[in-house]
Design an enzyme around this catalytic site. Structure first.
Site, PDB file in Angstrom:
ATOM      1  N   ARG A  90       0.854  -1.191   0.000  1.00 24.75           N
ATOM      2  CA  ARG A  90       0.000   0.000   0.000  1.00 24.75           C
ATOM      3  C   ARG A  90       0.883   1.233   0.000  1.00 24.75           C
ATOM      4  O   ARG A  90       1.976   1.223   0.586  1.00 24.75           O
ATOM      5  CB  ARG A  90      -0.863   0.040   1.268  1.00 24.75           C
ATOM      6  CG  ARG A  90      -1.974  -0.986   1.322  1.00 24.75           C
ATOM      7  CD  ARG A  90      -2.739  -0.842   2.626  1.00 24.75           C
ATOM      8  NE  ARG A  90      -3.322   0.487   2.783  1.00 24.75           N
ATOM      9  CZ  ARG A  90      -4.477   0.875   2.258  1.00 24.75           C
ATOM     10  NH1 ARG A  90      -5.200   0.028   1.551  1.00 24.75           N
ATOM     11  NH2 ARG A  90      -4.929   2.099   2.437  1.00 24.75           N
ATOM     12  N   VAL A  91       0.385   2.280  -0.632  1.00 20.10           N
ATOM     13  CA  VAL A  91       1.092   3.568  -0.601  1.00 20.10           C
ATOM     14  C   VAL A  91       0.659   4.285   0.674  1.00 20.10           C
ATOM     15  O   VAL A  91      -0.536   4.311   1.003  1.00 20.10           O
ATOM     16  CB  VAL A  91       0.722   4.396  -1.851  1.00 20.10           C
ATOM     17  CG1 VAL A  91       1.323   5.787  -1.768  1.00 20.10           C
ATOM     18  CG2 VAL A  91       1.186   3.670  -3.116  1.00 20.10           C
ATOM     19  N   ASN A 106      11.548   1.261   3.605  1.00 18.19           N
ATOM     20  CA  ASN A 106      10.895   0.338   2.674  1.00 18.19           C
ATOM     21  C   ASN A 106      11.963  -0.441   1.918  1.00 18.19           C
ATOM     22  O   ASN A 106      13.051   0.078   1.672  1.00 18.19           O
ATOM     23  CB  ASN A 106      10.041   1.124   1.672  1.00 18.19           C
ATOM     24  CG  ASN A 106       9.300   0.198   0.711  1.00 18.19           C
ATOM     25  OD1 ASN A 106       8.756  -0.837   1.114  1.00 18.19           O
ATOM     26  ND2 ASN A 106       9.283   0.547  -0.566  1.00 18.19           N
ATOM     27  N   HIS A 108      12.652  -2.434  -1.693  1.00 17.01           N
ATOM     28  CA  HIS A 108      12.103  -2.537  -3.044  1.00 17.01           C
ATOM     29  C   HIS A 108      13.018  -3.437  -3.872  1.00 17.01           C
ATOM     30  O   HIS A 108      14.244  -3.270  -3.837  1.00 17.01           O
ATOM     31  CB  HIS A 108      12.005  -1.145  -3.677  1.00 17.01           C
ATOM     32  CG  HIS A 108      11.371  -1.182  -5.024  1.00 17.01           C
ATOM     33  ND1 HIS A 108      10.004  -1.340  -5.202  1.00 17.01           N
ATOM     34  CD2 HIS A 108      11.903  -1.135  -6.273  1.00 17.01           C
ATOM     35  CE1 HIS A 108       9.739  -1.368  -6.496  1.00 17.01           C
ATOM     36  NE2 HIS A 108      10.867  -1.245  -7.173  1.00 17.01           N
ATOM     37  N   GLY A 142       6.448  10.440  -1.759  1.00 20.23           N
ATOM     38  CA  GLY A 142       6.375   9.876  -3.107  1.00 20.23           C
ATOM     39  C   GLY A 142       6.340   8.355  -3.051  1.00 20.23           C
ATOM     40  O   GLY A 142       6.480   7.752  -1.991  1.00 20.23           O
ATOM     41  N   GLU A 173      18.001  -8.841  -0.398  1.00 15.69           N
ATOM     42  CA  GLU A 173      17.056  -8.006   0.359  1.00 15.69           C
ATOM     43  C   GLU A 173      17.211  -8.287   1.855  1.00 15.69           C
ATOM     44  O   GLU A 173      17.259  -7.370   2.677  1.00 15.69           O
ATOM     45  CB  GLU A 173      15.609  -8.319  -0.046  1.00 15.69           C
ATOM     46  CG  GLU A 173      15.238  -7.883  -1.448  1.00 15.69           C
ATOM     47  CD  GLU A 173      13.751  -8.094  -1.744  1.00 15.69           C
ATOM     48  OE1 GLU A 173      12.910  -7.913  -0.844  1.00 15.69           O
ATOM     49  OE2 GLU A 173      13.428  -8.442  -2.891  1.00 15.69           O
TER      50      GLU A 173
HETATM   51  C1  GAR Z   1       9.854  -8.360  -1.562  1.00 12.00           C
HETATM   52  O1  GAR Z   1      10.510  -8.792  -2.723  1.00 12.00           O
HETATM   53  C2  GAR Z   1       9.836  -6.842  -1.494  1.00 12.00           C
HETATM   54  O2  GAR Z   1      11.007  -6.252  -1.987  1.00 12.00           O
HETATM   55  C3  GAR Z   1       8.657  -6.535  -2.377  1.00 12.00           C
HETATM   56  O3  GAR Z   1       7.700  -7.488  -2.023  1.00 12.00           O
HETATM   57  C4  GAR Z   1       8.364  -8.688  -1.633  1.00 12.00           C
HETATM   58  C5  GAR Z   1       7.824  -9.119  -0.299  1.00 12.00           C
HETATM   59  O4  GAR Z   1       8.352 -10.371   0.050  1.00 12.00           O
HETATM   60  N1  GAR Z   1       8.183  -5.196  -2.164  1.00 12.00           N
HETATM   61  C6  GAR Z   1       7.758  -4.404  -3.140  1.00 12.00           C
HETATM   62  O5  GAR Z   1       7.687  -4.755  -4.305  1.00 12.00           O
HETATM   63  C7  GAR Z   1       7.368  -3.002  -2.698  1.00 12.00           C
HETATM   64  N2  GAR Z   1       7.213  -2.151  -3.818  1.00 12.00           N
HETATM   65  P1  GAR Z   1       8.264 -10.904   1.538  1.00 12.00           P
HETATM   66  O6  GAR Z   1       6.779 -10.805   1.933  1.00 12.00           O
HETATM   67  O7  GAR Z   1       8.706 -12.323   1.465  1.00 12.00           O
HETATM   68  O8  GAR Z   1       9.134 -10.059   2.403  1.00 12.00           O
END
Ligand code: GAR
Length: 215
Positions: A90-91, A106, A108, A142, A173
């Site tokens: 969510r934004v 966050n 990404h 943003g 990540e």
């Molecule tokens: C992760 O890859 C994260 O970077 C991405 O969602 C996934 C969540 O995985 N987030 C986005 O795309 C945000 N724009 P997880 O639930 O296993 O942590």
């Protein structure tokens, strides 16, 4: 000790990596609450199993700011200092961002500012980049745009699928999210315009840059 609030909508592997780092003492903080906007998020069930205060706050049918007011109230009730978005789809409203200035992170799955928004790994694969990666950034008003704390580079291989590339990025990540949270928890980052300058004990190259050329 600082209190973390984790927001998620799905699988929760980043949440679990944060929890492991907290338990191992790598992140000197405590997870005060885990919140999901979706009841079926596997990450929420996992947080419950692990014994955390894990809450479902439904977003369906609510105005963005009205929802965010509920979430912020829960975070404040739990005395959260730092908010970690971990696959929270969510934004955030300006209201939410102003309640935690430079205190929301966050993750990404791309090297921002490339490939913001949804399906970042698919965007990278289709664009044909040879290197992609992941970014941890401070959240401003943003979308996927705030000052960058840490990035890691990941190669795109010729036979990659969205799944194989996503898995390679996900490993990174989990590393850089822990590093970024640690920096923020320890008050070791300074924000100058868009630049985040980590205070290194003894100076040196930014902890926020990590390069991997071998998969
Ligand atoms: C992760 O890859 C994260 O970077 C991405 O969602 C996934 C969540 O995985 N987030 C986005 O795309 C945000 N724009 P997880 O639930 O296993 O942590």
């Amino acid at each position: 000790m600082k209190n973390l609030g984790i927001l998620l909508s799905g699988r929760g592997s980043n949440f679990e990596a944060i929890a492991r780092n907290v338990q191992a003492g790598e992140i000197p903080a405590r997870i005060a609450v885990v919140i999901s906007n979706l009841p079926e998020a596997p990450g929420l069930a996992r947080a419950r199993e692990m014994g955390f205060d894990a809450r479902f706050i439904p977003s369906k049918g609510k105005e963005r700011e009205a929802y965010d007011r509920e979430v912020v109230a829960a975070l404040k009730e739990c005395q959260v200092d730092i908010v970690c978005l971990a696959g929270f789809m969510r934004v955030l409203s300006p209201y939410f961002v102003r309640e935690f200035p430079n205190r929301i992170l966050n993750i990404h799955p791309a090297l921002l500012p490339a490939f913001p928004g949804m399906d970042a790994q698919k965007q990278a694969l289709e664009y044909g980049v040879k290197l992609t990666g992941c970014t941890v950034h401070l959240v401003d008003e943003g979308v996927d745009r705030g000052p960058i704390v840490c990035q890691a580079v990941v190669p795109v291989l010729d036979d990659d699928t969205v799944e194989s590339l996503s898995a390679r990025i996900l490993k990174e990540e989990h590393q850089i999210y822990a590093e970024a949270i640690r920096l923020l928890v320890e008050d070791r980052i300074r924000v100058e315009g868009r630049r985040v300058i980590p205070d290194q004990p003894g100076g040196g190259v930014a902890a926020g840059a990590r390069e991997r050329t071998v998969p």
